[in-house]
Structure formats: structure tokens, C-alpha cells
Design an enzyme around this catalytic site. Sequence first.
Site, PDB file in Angstrom:
ATOM      1  N   LYS A  13       0.831  -1.214   0.000  1.00  0.00           N
ATOM      2  CA  LYS A  13       0.000   0.000   0.000  1.00  0.00           C
ATOM      3  C   LYS A  13       0.861   1.258   0.000  1.00  0.00           C
ATOM      4  CE  LYS A  13      -2.028  -1.163   3.818  1.00  0.00           C
ATOM      5  NZ  LYS A  13      -1.308  -2.400   4.112  1.00  0.00           N
ATOM      6  N   ARG A  88     -10.071   0.982   8.880  1.00  0.00           N
ATOM      7  CA  ARG A  88      -9.647  -0.368   9.246  1.00  0.00           C
ATOM      8  C   ARG A  88     -10.713  -1.129  10.020  1.00  0.00           C
ATOM      9  NH1 ARG A  88      -3.252  -0.213  10.810  1.00  0.00           N
ATOM     10  NH2 ARG A  88      -2.524  -0.090   8.661  1.00  0.00           N
ATOM     11  N   ARG A 127      11.815  -5.462   5.268  1.00  0.00           N
ATOM     12  CA  ARG A 127      11.638  -4.022   5.471  1.00  0.00           C
ATOM     13  C   ARG A 127      12.157  -3.602   6.851  1.00  0.00           C
ATOM     14  NH1 ARG A 127       5.688  -1.468   5.492  1.00  0.00           N
ATOM     15  NH2 ARG A 127       5.697  -2.243   7.614  1.00  0.00           N
ATOM     16  N   ARG A 133      12.800  -0.618  11.434  1.00  0.00           N
ATOM     17  CA  ARG A 133      11.495  -0.401  12.054  1.00  0.00           C
ATOM     18  C   ARG A 133      11.287  -1.382  13.196  1.00  0.00           C
ATOM     19  NH1 ARG A 133       7.229   1.120   7.349  1.00  0.00           N
ATOM     20  NH2 ARG A 133       5.810   0.501   8.998  1.00  0.00           N
ATOM     21  N   ARG A 144      -0.163  -8.575  13.787  1.00  0.00           N
ATOM     22  CA  ARG A 144      -0.816  -7.609  12.904  1.00  0.00           C
ATOM     23  C   ARG A 144      -1.628  -8.312  11.822  1.00  0.00           C
ATOM     24  NH1 ARG A 144       4.064  -4.158  11.099  1.00  0.00           N
ATOM     25  NH2 ARG A 144       2.583  -3.277   9.620  1.00  0.00           N
TER      26      ARG A 144
END
Length: 191
Positions: A13, A88, A127, A133, A144
Site C-alpha cells: 500500500k 480499518r 523491510r 522499524r 498484525r
Amino acid sequence: MRLIIMGAPGAGKGTQAPGIAAHYGIPAISTGDIFRSNVKQKTELGLQVEAIMAAGDYVPDELTEQIVADRLDQDDAAPGFLLDGFPRTLHQVAALDDYLAAHDHQLDAVLSLTVDSEALIQRLLKRAQLEGRADDTEETIRHRMEVYERDTEPLLDHYRDRGLLVEVDGDGQVAEVAERAVAALDGVAGA
């Protein structure tokens, strides 16, 4: 164009949203980017959401809805927008519908990027290494995914029932996915 881009964490996204938004001359609005920026700047909002995000949970509906409404009130969003990370939950869908109705607007399409869940986990772990992160540990990523399936996937059915859902294969090279997404959305825009 007034668009939403959806997909599980890591579906692309955030990668696809800027190019799609640029294609239509609208801003890409990412709630995740807004939250991470506030965490980094240690704002009042950032302090509220930091622990929530670190656990892999969603920021409460009312707080997220207010942030999105404030962002949609900015001048650059008047001709349209691409929302990434919102809505969401069904509560957030209702809040967005209310906002749009109050401004005499409606959604044009909801783009859903579909990717195999195990491939997504590998993308997110990569990532995490590249971007440092802290919210992308394997345990948090799996949580998640569970939260997404439980809370967000029902939105796909909702938007499908409303005739707004446009599903696009999110697997492959970035340029290939972008081409598929824009072609599918152009088909909706021309309808």
C-alpha cells in the site's frame, strides 16, 4: 477521485499509494505515516500511539477518525484523496461515510492489493532490516496479520457488496503492480 487502498500489512500500500495518487493528482494520505511522524516528534498524539503501535494493535477508532477528518479538511484533499491505512474497522467506515456525506462526496473505488500471507511476512521482515522499524518483529507481524484478518477483512466484503471493491494482484515488481492498479482504477473512473 476519492480512493482507499487496502491490503494486509506489507501488501505494498505504502509503495503503490504515492504513484497512484500522483496519477490522479490527489494526495496520498497514510495514517501510519501520520502516526509514525508524531511518534518521532514526540508529540502528544505520538506519545499516545507509540505503545499501541509497538504492540501491533490499532489506534482507537475515534482518535484515528479525528486525525483523518482533520487531514481531509486540508485544501489539497478537496479534489480527492487516496487513503492508506484508513478505514480499518466498520466503525471507521461509518465515520468516513458520514464525513463524505456531510461534504456531498462519495468514494469512487476501494483498491485491494492481494498477496500471499507468508510472502507478506518475509517482505515485512526484510523491510524491518532495511528501515530499522522496531514495530516489524516476526511476532508483531504475525499479530498484525491476525488483527487485519479479524478486523479489516470484513471491510472488503462490505465494499464488495457496495460495488466499490477493485482487487489487484499485489505480487510482482513494483512497476507491474502499479500498472495493474492504475489500469483497474482507470476502468472504474471511465465507467
